[in-house]
Design a protein around this motif. Structure first.
Motif, PDB file in Angstrom:
ATOM      1  N   ASP A   4      71.985  94.985 109.635  1.00 25.36           N
ATOM      2  CA  ASP A   4      72.695  93.630 110.397  1.00 25.36           C
ATOM      3  C   ASP A   4      73.534  93.399 108.633  1.00 25.36           C
ATOM      4  OD1 ASP A   4      74.301  92.041 111.227  1.00 25.36           O
ATOM      5  OD2 ASP A   4      73.351  91.304 112.507  1.00 25.36           O
ATOM      6  N   ARG A   5      74.312  93.598 108.227  1.00 23.50           N
ATOM      7  CA  ARG A   5      75.013  92.931 107.451  1.00 23.50           C
ATOM      8  C   ARG A   5      75.684  91.652 107.486  1.00 23.50           C
ATOM      9  NH1 ARG A   5      73.026  96.622 104.255  1.00 23.50           N
ATOM     10  NH2 ARG A   5      73.819  98.823 103.605  1.00 23.50           N
ATOM     11  N   THR A   6      75.956  90.946 108.547  1.00 27.41           N
ATOM     12  CA  THR A   6      76.316  89.929 108.630  1.00 27.41           C
ATOM     13  C   THR A   6      74.380  88.931 108.943  1.00 27.41           C
ATOM     14  OG1 THR A   6      76.727  90.202 111.490  1.00 27.41           O
ATOM     15  CG2 THR A   6      78.406  90.916 109.964  1.00 27.41           C
ATOM     16  N   ALA A   7      73.868  89.081 109.328  1.00 28.44           N
ATOM     17  CA  ALA A   7      72.383  88.604 109.183  1.00 28.44           C
ATOM     18  C   ALA A   7      72.510  87.466 108.834  1.00 28.44           C
ATOM     19  CB  ALA A   7      71.121  89.079 109.852  1.00 28.44           C
ATOM     20  N   GLU A   8      71.919  86.133 108.933  1.00 28.36           N
ATOM     21  CA  GLU A   8      71.314  85.085 107.693  1.00 28.36           C
ATOM     22  C   GLU A   8      70.114  85.294 106.629  1.00 28.36           C
ATOM     23  OE1 GLU A   8      72.622  81.501 108.029  1.00 28.36           O
ATOM     24  OE2 GLU A   8      74.195  82.234 108.800  1.00 28.36           O
ATOM     25  N   THR A   9      69.347  85.764 108.469  1.00 29.54           N
ATOM     26  CA  THR A   9      67.868  86.731 108.134  1.00 29.54           C
ATOM     27  C   THR A   9      67.582  88.169 108.021  1.00 29.54           C
ATOM     28  OG1 THR A   9      67.565  86.540 109.758  1.00 29.54           O
ATOM     29  CG2 THR A   9      66.762  84.052 108.853  1.00 29.54           C
ATOM     30  N   ARG A  10      66.658  88.366 106.772  1.00 27.65           N
ATOM     31  CA  ARG A  10      66.247  89.743 107.362  1.00 27.65           C
ATOM     32  C   ARG A  10      64.835  89.885 107.020  1.00 27.65           C
ATOM     33  NH1 ARG A  10      70.699  93.588 104.272  1.00 27.65           N
ATOM     34  NH2 ARG A  10      72.569  92.584 105.026  1.00 27.65           N
TER      35      ARG A  10
END
Length: 90
Positions: free
Chosen positions: A15-21
């Motif tokens: 997910d390129r929009t996620a703030e956390t990975r």
């Protein structure tokens, strides 16, 4: 090798929009150094000793094409045999 995953991790990884990975760990110990060397690549770290290790399905075709190109073989089957032989010779 087997690809393991935990529910929700693949979505978070891609997910390129996620703030956390999720955090993926690499190990500096050279456990599988011969594969990148046989493929004429620099070895940077080990990523096969920590899970989850997830790949998109479409990346497998790109990976196979890369191996065919690096091994200068007509197809993946021949390229994989060449890769195994080179790895054994290092």
């Amino acid at each position: 090798d087997v690809v393991f995953h935990t529910h929700g991790i693949p979505h978070l990884m891609f997910d390129r929009t996620a703030e956390t990975r999720p955090i993926l760990f690499g190990n500096w110990g050279a456990l599988y150094i011969f594969n990148p060397l046989a493929l004429n690549m620099d070895w940077a770290a080990e990523f096969m000793d920590s899970y989850p290790f997830t790949m998109r399905r479409e990346h497998f075709a790109l990976l196979r094409s890369f191996i065919v190109e690096q091994m200068q073989a007509p197809n993946f089957d021949d390229a994989f045999v060449t890769l195994l032989r080179r790895t054994a010779e290092i």
